[in-house]
Enzyme design. Structure first.
Site, PDB file in Angstrom:
ATOM      1  N   TYR A 163       0.827  -1.208   0.000  1.00 22.21           N
ATOM      2  CA  TYR A 163       0.000   0.000   0.000  1.00 22.21           C
ATOM      3  C   TYR A 163       0.858   1.254   0.000  1.00 22.21           C
ATOM      4  O   TYR A 163       2.037   1.232   0.365  1.00 22.21           O
ATOM      5  CB  TYR A 163      -0.966   0.020   1.189  1.00 22.21           C
ATOM      6  CG  TYR A 163      -0.325   0.278   2.525  1.00 22.21           C
ATOM      7  CD1 TYR A 163      -0.273   1.565   3.053  1.00 22.21           C
ATOM      8  CD2 TYR A 163       0.225  -0.750   3.269  1.00 22.21           C
ATOM      9  CE1 TYR A 163       0.310   1.813   4.287  1.00 22.21           C
ATOM     10  CE2 TYR A 163       0.809  -0.519   4.503  1.00 22.21           C
ATOM     11  CZ  TYR A 163       0.845   0.767   5.004  1.00 22.21           C
ATOM     12  OH  TYR A 163       1.428   1.009   6.220  1.00 22.21           O
ATOM     13  N   CYS A 164       0.230   2.354  -0.431  1.00 20.07           N
ATOM     14  CA  CYS A 164       0.841   3.681  -0.381  1.00 20.07           C
ATOM     15  C   CYS A 164      -0.250   4.649   0.065  1.00 20.07           C
ATOM     16  O   CYS A 164      -1.193   4.253   0.743  1.00 20.07           O
ATOM     17  CB  CYS A 164       1.439   4.062  -1.742  1.00 20.07           C
ATOM     18  SG  CYS A 164       0.208   4.250  -3.035  1.00 20.07           S
ATOM     19  N   ARG A 165      -0.140   5.910  -0.311  1.00 17.47           N
ATOM     20  CA  ARG A 165      -1.136   6.887   0.107  1.00 17.47           C
ATOM     21  C   ARG A 165      -2.458   6.692  -0.630  1.00 17.47           C
ATOM     22  O   ARG A 165      -3.517   6.664  -0.025  1.00 17.47           O
ATOM     23  CB  ARG A 165      -0.600   8.310  -0.118  1.00 17.47           C
ATOM     24  CG  ARG A 165      -1.430   9.394   0.556  1.00 17.47           C
ATOM     25  CD  ARG A 165      -0.834  10.763   0.324  1.00 17.47           C
ATOM     26  NE  ARG A 165      -0.951  11.153  -1.066  1.00 17.47           N
ATOM     27  CZ  ARG A 165      -2.029  11.729  -1.601  1.00 17.47           C
ATOM     28  NH1 ARG A 165      -3.070  11.984  -0.862  1.00 17.47           N
ATOM     29  NH2 ARG A 165      -2.051  12.045  -2.871  1.00 17.47           N
TER      30      ARG A 165
ATOM     31  N   ILE B  77      -3.909   4.165   1.738  1.00 19.91           N
ATOM     32  CA  ILE B  77      -4.171   4.424   3.155  1.00 19.91           C
ATOM     33  C   ILE B  77      -5.200   5.541   3.340  1.00 19.91           C
ATOM     34  O   ILE B  77      -5.825   5.640   4.392  1.00 19.91           O
ATOM     35  CB  ILE B  77      -2.850   4.699   3.904  1.00 19.91           C
ATOM     36  CG1 ILE B  77      -3.024   4.377   5.384  1.00 19.91           C
ATOM     37  CG2 ILE B  77      -2.378   6.115   3.669  1.00 19.91           C
ATOM     38  CD1 ILE B  77      -1.735   4.088   6.102  1.00 19.91           C
TER      39      ILE B  77
END
Length: 105
Positions: free
Chosen positions: A65-67, A94
């Protein structure tokens, strides 16, 4: 690589005994909180990112995951090119995560 919705990602992760959570955000983003037990490797570190990814166990299942889901999608593609068979991208990143976060302080 497989894009999973927030619900699919969390559900599959909860049932996976071979799972590793991978956070590919920047240090500044991680300072805002991280999914519990995630490994942090910043995708913006270029070759250093690739070197650290190559050191990971390819037999594990990676929940990435990332932003927002864009960089983690790129990370999953890189991982596939490096021979990882199971990399799952968190759609929406996220920003849409409703699960727990921990501070690294």
């Amino acid at each position: 690589m497989e894009d999973l919705t927030q619900e699919e990602w969390a559900s599959q992760l909860a049932d996976d005994d071979n799972a590793i959570v991978l956070d590919v955000r920047t240090d500044a983003e991680v300072a805002d909180g991280i999914i519990p037990n995630a490994i942090h490797i910043d995708i913006y570190k270029g070759q250093e990112f690739i070197s650290e990814i190559e050191d990971l166990d390819k037999s594990k299942n990676y929940y990435v995951y990332c932003r927002s889901g864009n960089r983690s999608g790129q990370a999953c593609n890189i991982m596939e090119e490096l021979g990882f068979e199971n990399a799952y991208n968190l759609e929406g990143g996220i920003l849409e995560w409703t699960g727990d976060l921990v501070d690294l302080d």
